[in-house]
Design an enzyme around this catalytic site. Structure first.
Site, PDB file in Angstrom:
ATOM      1  N   LYS A   1     -10.456 -66.789  -2.943  1.00  8.42           N
ATOM      2  CA  LYS A   1     -10.246 -68.167  -3.349  1.00  8.42           C
ATOM      3  C   LYS A   1      -9.699 -68.200  -4.766  1.00  8.42           C
ATOM      4  O   LYS A   1     -10.107 -67.432  -5.615  1.00  8.42           O
ATOM      5  CB  LYS A   1     -11.571 -68.928  -3.316  1.00  8.42           C
ATOM      6  CG  LYS A   1     -12.058 -69.226  -1.925  1.00  8.42           C
ATOM      7  CD  LYS A   1     -13.108 -70.324  -1.990  1.00  8.42           C
ATOM      8  CE  LYS A   1     -13.843 -70.472  -0.674  1.00  8.42           C
ATOM      9  NZ  LYS A   1     -12.997 -70.982   0.394  1.00  8.42           N
TER      10      LYS A   1
ATOM     11  N   ASN B   1     -15.126 -63.355  13.693  1.00  7.24           N
ATOM     12  CA  ASN B   1     -14.704 -64.314  12.676  1.00  7.24           C
ATOM     13  C   ASN B   1     -13.223 -64.070  12.362  1.00  7.24           C
ATOM     14  O   ASN B   1     -12.793 -62.934  12.224  1.00  7.24           O
ATOM     15  CB  ASN B   1     -15.556 -64.122  11.411  1.00  7.24           C
ATOM     16  CG  ASN B   1     -15.395 -65.254  10.421  1.00  7.24           C
ATOM     17  OD1 ASN B   1     -14.291 -65.701  10.142  1.00  7.24           O
ATOM     18  ND2 ASN B   1     -16.504 -65.725   9.883  1.00  7.24           N
TER      19      ASN B   1
ATOM     20  N   ASN C   1     -25.920 -71.469   9.198  1.00  3.53           N
ATOM     21  CA  ASN C   1     -25.752 -72.445   8.113  1.00  3.53           C
ATOM     22  C   ASN C   1     -25.459 -73.784   8.772  1.00  3.53           C
ATOM     23  O   ASN C   1     -24.487 -73.895   9.514  1.00  3.53           O
ATOM     24  CB  ASN C   1     -24.559 -72.074   7.222  1.00  3.53           C
ATOM     25  CG  ASN C   1     -24.725 -70.733   6.528  1.00  3.53           C
ATOM     26  OD1 ASN C   1     -25.837 -70.240   6.363  1.00  3.53           O
ATOM     27  ND2 ASN C   1     -23.622 -70.133   6.115  1.00  3.53           N
TER      28      ASN C   1
ATOM     29  N   GLY D   1     -23.460 -74.420   3.422  1.00  2.00           N
ATOM     30  CA  GLY D   1     -22.445 -73.373   3.485  1.00  2.00           C
ATOM     31  C   GLY D   1     -21.624 -73.320   4.760  1.00  2.00           C
ATOM     32  O   GLY D   1     -20.812 -72.410   4.921  1.00  2.00           O
ATOM     33  N   ALA D   2     -21.832 -74.261   5.696  1.00  2.00           N
ATOM     34  CA  ALA D   2     -21.030 -74.248   6.928  1.00  2.00           C
ATOM     35  C   ALA D   2     -19.640 -74.799   6.630  1.00  2.00           C
ATOM     36  O   ALA D   2     -19.512 -75.842   5.992  1.00  2.00           O
ATOM     37  CB  ALA D   2     -21.712 -75.076   8.013  1.00  2.00           C
ATOM     38  N   SER D   3     -18.602 -74.099   7.100  1.00  4.03           N
ATOM     39  CA  SER D   3     -17.250 -74.594   6.834  1.00  4.03           C
ATOM     40  C   SER D   3     -16.678 -75.353   8.040  1.00  4.03           C
ATOM     41  O   SER D   3     -15.651 -76.003   7.928  1.00  4.03           O
ATOM     42  CB  SER D   3     -16.327 -73.453   6.410  1.00  4.03           C
ATOM     43  OG  SER D   3     -16.370 -72.423   7.356  1.00  4.03           O
TER      44      SER D   3
ATOM     45  N   HIS E   1     -22.668 -73.690  15.307  1.00  2.92           N
ATOM     46  CA  HIS E   1     -22.459 -72.244  15.447  1.00  2.92           C
ATOM     47  C   HIS E   1     -23.434 -71.453  14.591  1.00  2.92           C
ATOM     48  O   HIS E   1     -24.018 -71.990  13.652  1.00  2.92           O
ATOM     49  CB  HIS E   1     -21.018 -71.880  15.060  1.00  2.92           C
ATOM     50  CG  HIS E   1     -20.714 -72.057  13.605  1.00  2.92           C
ATOM     51  ND1 HIS E   1     -20.491 -73.296  13.031  1.00  2.92           N
ATOM     52  CD2 HIS E   1     -20.613 -71.166  12.584  1.00  2.92           C
ATOM     53  CE1 HIS E   1     -20.254 -73.153  11.734  1.00  2.92           C
ATOM     54  NE2 HIS E   1     -20.333 -71.869  11.439  1.00  2.92           N
TER      55      HIS E   1
ATOM     56  N   CYS F   1     -49.222 -59.731  10.654  1.00  8.03           N
ATOM     57  CA  CYS F   1     -50.294 -60.004  11.615  1.00  8.03           C
ATOM     58  C   CYS F   1     -51.471 -60.658  10.878  1.00  8.03           C
ATOM     59  O   CYS F   1     -52.091 -61.601  11.380  1.00  8.03           O
ATOM     60  CB  CYS F   1     -50.762 -58.716  12.290  1.00  8.03           C
ATOM     61  SG  CYS F   1     -49.571 -58.037  13.461  1.00  8.03           S
TER      62      CYS F   1
ATOM     63  N   HIS G   1     -42.632 -56.792  10.852  1.00  7.02           N
ATOM     64  CA  HIS G   1     -42.894 -57.779  11.903  1.00  7.02           C
ATOM     65  C   HIS G   1     -41.749 -58.787  11.815  1.00  7.02           C
ATOM     66  O   HIS G   1     -41.622 -59.496  10.807  1.00  7.02           O
ATOM     67  CB  HIS G   1     -44.236 -58.436  11.566  1.00  7.02           C
ATOM     68  CG  HIS G   1     -44.866 -59.246  12.634  1.00  7.02           C
ATOM     69  ND1 HIS G   1     -46.118 -58.952  13.139  1.00  7.02           N
ATOM     70  CD2 HIS G   1     -44.458 -60.348  13.296  1.00  7.02           C
ATOM     71  CE1 HIS G   1     -46.461 -59.863  14.046  1.00  7.02           C
ATOM     72  NE2 HIS G   1     -45.463 -60.732  14.163  1.00  7.02           N
TER      73      HIS G   1
END
Lengths: 333, 333
Positions: free
Chosen positions: A22, A76, A153, A159-161, A166, A199, A293
C-alpha cells in the site's frame, strides 16, 4: 514476493506482504465493505473471478467454479503467503528472514451476499466448520507448514475488506508467537500440576457459573477471567483435545450450536458489532498433546476500546467479564 | 474498586476497571472527542474540574489550579489504578488477583485546546518530556510500584476520549507482559553476543540506511525491520541507557527534536493520522541495566489495517518498512 521477518528482540514473526503493498494514499479513505455497484466476487455467477476453488460443498449436478455451491474455498487472490514460493531461510545482517511460503485461503461461507453468520441456520455453520476441518487437514500435511491459523474478520472495523460472509485460513512456516506463549504457559502449568490448565479453567468456570455465556454437552462459552476486551468470549471443548482437527462428527455439530448462539447473543446485545475470532490450536506436529487444549477466542471490536494496549501488551478492560457474561446470557435469542 | 487479573495460561495482567464500568449501551455510539458545547476540562479556567494538579510548569506569578500554566499534570478523574488502594494479592480458585493500586495521571500538554503535538514548537515538546521525566521519577519511587508506563493516544480512533492534547502515565504493581518479553529477549541476545540487541539494531540501521526516518546526534528514528504496522516508527537513543529517566538534559532537547520531526512527517504524509506511542523502558528496579535499551514505539492507526492480528500475535504488514521510511524521509516539513 512476501516474506516473513523476525523481530530480533521479542522474536515475533511478521509477514511483510509486498504483493499487497500500500502507498500512503491508500490509507484513510478506503471504505470498501459495500458491494461496489452491485458487484461481489463471492456471489453466484462470479466464480471465474476468484482463483479456482480448492474445496466446495455443492449440489451433485453442479460443476466446479460455477453456481450450485453452499460453501466454497478459494485461494486468496492477493495471498499473504503463497504455496508457489519455495521455503528459504536467510540472514540479513543481524536479522532473520523466511521466504513467504505457505497458503492463504478464503472460505466463502454462503452464496447469500447479505447473510451474516449470526443469522445462518445451524446446519450452515456446521458446514463452515466442516470446511475448516477439511482444509486444516490438507494444509497441515504440506511440507514446511508448522501452523494453520483459522480466523474470521467481521465488518470493516475488524479488518474485513469484503462484506460477503467469509473466513480465512493461513498456513505458515512458523509457529505464531502467541501460540508459542500459550504452549509454554500451558506446559509450565502441566509440569507443576499434572493437569491441563484449560481443563482446570473449564472446571472452575462450571463451578463458579458467573462467567458462563452458553453451554451444551460438549462445549462451554465463557467470558474469560482476565478478559482483555469488553465482551471477549472463549469457546472451549469440554473434552481435552490439543488440536482442532481432532474434533469429532458430533463435536462439529455441538461446536456449531454454541458458536451460533454466541454470535446471535452478541449481535442482539451489542447491535451487530464488528468482531474477530481465531481458532487457537496446537501446531501441526501434535506438540502439546497432553497440555494444550484447542479453543476459539472471539473479540468484539467496540468503539473507543483499546489504544496503547496493543503496543504494550497491557490491557484495561472497562467491562468486568462477570457483567458481560450475565448480559449475554440474559439476552433473548 | 479496580483490580488486576492474571491470565492463567499466558500470564498477562489485565486491569478490570470497575470504576469506569461500561454497560453494553455505552458502546457503538460514543463519539466524544469533540468539545461538547465548547466545554473542555483541560482548558484555562476549568482547572477546578480536574483533581488538583500534581505538577505544573506555570508562570511565577500564577497560582496552583488556576490559569498561567503551560504544562499541567493531574490525576485521572476515573483512574484505572489508584494510589489510595492498598496493595493486596489474593487467589480466587485457580486465578490470581492484585488490588488496583498504582497511579494514573494525565499530562495536559498545552493550554491551547486546538494545538496538536505535531504543530507545537520544539520547546513545548521538550517541556512535555521534562514533565514525563519528573513524574516518572516521583512515581517510580513509590512503594509497590514495579513499572511506569508513559503513553499517548491521539484521536478517538486511537483511544483518546478527549481531543485536548494530552499524554498519560500509569504506574503499576506488575511488569507488563510485553516488557517482560523484551527484557527476556534482550537478555538472551546479550548472553549470546555480549552486546545490547538495541545497540546492534542502531548500528545495523545506520549502516543500512534504508529504514532511517530521522536522525540527530543523540537519537535515531527508524521503521523497524519487522514492523507490525504500516509506518510504525521507533525512536531510539544512540547511547545505551536502560531507563528513560536517565535521559540527560541535552538528551531531552535532542529527543524532543526527533519526536517533533517524526510527528510532523506523519501528519503531512498520512493526513494527520490517529496514533499511539509508548515509551518502552526497563522496570523501576534498574533491571536490564546492561542489556535493555529504552525507546519510544509509535503506531499510526490507519484504516482497514489490523484485525485478527491483535488476537494471534501474528501480523501482516502491507507496507514494507523500507517504503514507509523512504516516504516519511522525503516528506517536506
Amino acid at each position: 514476493m512476501p516474506e516473513l521477518r523476525k523481530d530480533p528482540v521479542i522474536k515475533r514473526w511478521v509477514i511483510i506482504a509486498t504483493e499487497r503493498a500500500k502507498r500512503p494514499s491508500d490509507f484513510g479513505t478506503a471504505k470498501t465493505t459495500e458491494k461496489k455497484g452491485g458487484f461481489c466476487p463471492f456471489d453466484y455467477g462470479n466464480e471465474h473471478l476468484t482463483p479456482p476453488e480448492v474445496l466446495a460443498f455443492r449440489s451433485p449436478n453442479s460443476k466446479p467454479n460455477e453456481p450450485g455451491w453452499w460453501i466454497r474455498v478459494v485461494p486468496n487472490k492477493f495471498p499473504a503467503l503463497d504455496p508457489k514460493i519455495k521455503l528459504r531461510r536467510k540472514g540479513m545482517g543481524m536479522y532473520d528472514v523466511i521466504s513467504g511460503t505457505g497458503a492463504h485461503e478464503i472460505i466463502i461461507e454462503t452464496p447469500d451476499h447479505n447473510l451474516s453468520m449470526a443469522d445462518m441456520k445451524r446446519k450452515q455453520v456446521q458446514e463452515i466448520i466442516w470446511a475448516y476441518k477439511d482444509r486444516y487437514d490438507v494444509l497441515s500435511k504440506r511440507d514446511g507448514i508448522r501452523y494453520v491459523l483459522i480466523f474470521k474478520n467481521y465488518k470493516r472495523e475488524a479488518g474485513a475488506s469484503l462484506e460477503h460472509s467469509h473466513s480465512q485460513i493461513i498456513a505458515t512456516p512458523i509457529v505464531p508467537k502467541r501460540v508459542e506463549e500459550e504452549l509454554e504457559g500451558a506446559k509450565e502449568y502441566y509440569e507443576y500440576k499434572e493437569r491441563c490448565v484449560f481443563c482446570d479453567i473449564i472446571n472452575q468456570e462450571l463451578s463458579d457459573g458467573k462467567r458462563i455465556v452458553e453451554e451444551n454437552d460438549s462445549f462451554l462459552a465463557i467470558a474469560p477471567f482476565a478478559a482483555r476486551f469488553p465482551f471477549e468470549t472463549w469457546i472451549l471443548p469440554k473434552e481435552h483435545k490439543n488440536n482442532f482437527v481432532k474434533i469429532s462428527d458430533n463435536g462439529v455439530s455441538q461446536f456449531a450450536e454454541v458458536l451460533s448462539s454466541v454470535l446471535k447473543r452478541l449481535k442482539k446485545a451489542l447491535n451487530d458489532p464488528p468482531f474477530n475470532y481465531i481458532i487457537h490450536s496446537s501446531p501441526v506436529n501434535d506438540r502439546g498433546k497432553e497440555f494444550y487444549h484447542w479453543h476459539l477466542e472471539l473479540i468484539p471490536r467496540l468503539t473507543k476500546v483499546a489504544g496503547f494496549e496493543w503496543g504494550s501488551g497491557f490491557y484495561i478492560n472497562p467491562t468486568p467479564p462477570e457483567d458481560a457474561a450475565k448480559f449475554l446470557r440474559e439476552v433473548e435469542i
